[in-house]
Write a protein that holds these residues in place. Structure first.
Motif, PDB file in Angstrom:
ATOM      1  N   GLY A 189      80.002 -43.052   3.069  1.00  0.00           N
ATOM      2  CA  GLY A 189      78.951 -42.562   2.061  1.00  0.00           C
ATOM      3  C   GLY A 189      78.094 -41.533   2.435  1.00  0.00           C
ATOM      4  O   GLY A 189      77.518 -40.840   1.595  1.00  0.00           O
ATOM      5  N   LEU A 190      78.192 -41.707   4.002  1.00  0.00           N
ATOM      6  CA  LEU A 190      77.039 -40.672   4.388  1.00  0.00           C
ATOM      7  C   LEU A 190      77.932 -39.529   5.181  1.00  0.00           C
ATOM      8  O   LEU A 190      78.803 -39.791   5.595  1.00  0.00           O
ATOM      9  CB  LEU A 190      75.963 -41.316   5.180  1.00  0.00           C
ATOM     10  CG  LEU A 190      75.261 -42.624   4.611  1.00  0.00           C
ATOM     11  CD1 LEU A 190      74.297 -43.242   5.464  1.00  0.00           C
ATOM     12  CD2 LEU A 190      74.296 -42.004   3.445  1.00  0.00           C
ATOM     13  N   HIS A 225      82.354 -57.381   1.600  1.00  0.00           N
ATOM     14  CA  HIS A 225      82.364 -55.769   0.962  1.00  0.00           C
ATOM     15  C   HIS A 225      81.310 -55.776   0.287  1.00  0.00           C
ATOM     16  O   HIS A 225      80.811 -56.590  -0.705  1.00  0.00           O
ATOM     17  CB  HIS A 225      83.660 -55.845   0.351  1.00  0.00           C
ATOM     18  CG  HIS A 225      83.681 -54.170  -0.372  1.00  0.00           C
ATOM     19  ND1 HIS A 225      83.226 -53.988  -1.374  1.00  0.00           N
ATOM     20  CD2 HIS A 225      84.499 -53.243   0.200  1.00  0.00           C
ATOM     21  CE1 HIS A 225      83.298 -52.694  -1.656  1.00  0.00           C
ATOM     22  NE2 HIS A 225      84.085 -52.212  -0.632  1.00  0.00           N
ATOM     23  N   CYS A 226      80.537 -54.547  -0.018  1.00  0.00           N
ATOM     24  CA  CYS A 226      79.452 -54.313  -0.689  1.00  0.00           C
ATOM     25  C   CYS A 226      79.380 -52.670  -1.006  1.00  0.00           C
ATOM     26  O   CYS A 226      79.639 -51.942  -0.122  1.00  0.00           O
ATOM     27  CB  CYS A 226      77.985 -54.571   0.189  1.00  0.00           C
ATOM     28  SG  CYS A 226      76.711 -54.202  -0.771  1.00  0.00           S
ATOM     29  N   ALA A 227      79.319 -52.598  -2.271  1.00  0.00           N
ATOM     30  CA  ALA A 227      79.270 -51.028  -2.756  1.00  0.00           C
ATOM     31  C   ALA A 227      77.823 -50.958  -3.307  1.00  0.00           C
ATOM     32  O   ALA A 227      77.455 -51.723  -4.214  1.00  0.00           O
ATOM     33  CB  ALA A 227      80.197 -51.047  -3.896  1.00  0.00           C
ATOM     34  N   LEU A 228      76.941 -49.843  -2.752  1.00  0.00           N
ATOM     35  CA  LEU A 228      75.612 -49.719  -3.249  1.00  0.00           C
ATOM     36  C   LEU A 228      75.630 -48.620  -4.298  1.00  0.00           C
ATOM     37  O   LEU A 228      76.396 -47.908  -4.225  1.00  0.00           O
ATOM     38  CB  LEU A 228      74.774 -49.463  -2.086  1.00  0.00           C
ATOM     39  CG  LEU A 228      74.637 -50.693  -1.241  1.00  0.00           C
ATOM     40  CD1 LEU A 228      73.820 -50.321   0.064  1.00  0.00           C
ATOM     41  CD2 LEU A 228      74.098 -51.974  -1.839  1.00  0.00           C
ATOM     42  N   PRO A 229      74.430 -48.483  -5.225  1.00  0.00           N
ATOM     43  CA  PRO A 229      74.469 -47.458  -5.954  1.00  0.00           C
ATOM     44  C   PRO A 229      74.773 -46.265  -5.253  1.00  0.00           C
ATOM     45  O   PRO A 229      74.122 -45.828  -4.264  1.00  0.00           O
ATOM     46  CB  PRO A 229      73.016 -47.600  -6.641  1.00  0.00           C
ATOM     47  CG  PRO A 229      72.684 -48.954  -6.337  1.00  0.00           C
ATOM     48  CD  PRO A 229      73.444 -49.582  -5.140  1.00  0.00           C
ATOM     49  N   GLY A 230      75.265 -45.389  -6.258  1.00  0.00           N
ATOM     50  CA  GLY A 230      75.750 -43.718  -5.626  1.00  0.00           C
ATOM     51  C   GLY A 230      77.288 -43.812  -4.965  1.00  0.00           C
ATOM     52  O   GLY A 230      77.578 -42.840  -4.717  1.00  0.00           O
TER      53      GLY A 230
END
Length: 161
Positions: free
Chosen positions: A137-138, A60-65
């Motif tokens: 997110g997109l 799991h990874c959460a990127l800025p924004g």
């Protein structure tokens, strides 16, 4: 990327047939997640990424924004893959091809299931669907395209071994 309306059921089905993996280990999950995170960082994409084998989250990874909302979308899209055994985008496309929507015709709770692009089955030769990989997110077509590119790169890495 093509618009949602122009993405055909046949095109999405062909992607799934082409993206069957020879194996899927813990290391492969890490590699796939890292490929996706690197691609997203290059694009400055505000996404969360989830890779699972069965019920176990392996990456799991959460990127800025990104936000907790992206994690909720991941769960809803992933449940569609788990229920139908195909990508969340393909499920939505099948309903659109029938002139309806998943929300109107599936009889499933839209707070629990989302047939929006971004979740893809992890299928292994001889074993079938054993997990999922999801990006949120997109716009849905872009989430889907990012996952497809990540799986294509993982398959290319297998070929380089």
């Amino acid at each position: 990327m093509t618009s949602v309306e122009k993405t055909s059921v046949e095109e999405l089905t062909a992607q799934e047939a082409a993206l069957v993996l020879p194996r899927f280990t813990y290391e492969d999950a890490w590699t796939l997640g890292t490929i996706l995170a690197d691609l997203a960082r290059e694009r400055r994409a505000p996404v969360a990424i989830d890779v699972r084998r069965g019920a176990q989250q392996l990456f799991h990874c959460a990127l800025p924004g990104s936000s907790a909302d992206n994690d909720a979308w991941i769960d809803r899209k992933r449940r569609v893959v788990e229920r139908y055994g195909v990508s969340s985008f393909l499920v939505g496309a099948r309903f659109r091809a029938k002139g309806t929507t998943f929300e109107a015709s599936s009889r499933l709770d839209p707070d629990v299931y989302a047939a929006h692009g971004g979740s893809f089955p992890i299928a292994v030769t001889g074993a079938g669907v054993i997990g999922s990989v999801t990006v949120s997110g997109l716009p849905q077509a872009e989430d889907h395209a990012l996952v497809v590119l990540g799986l294509e790169r993982l398959l290319a890495a297998y070929g380089a071994e």
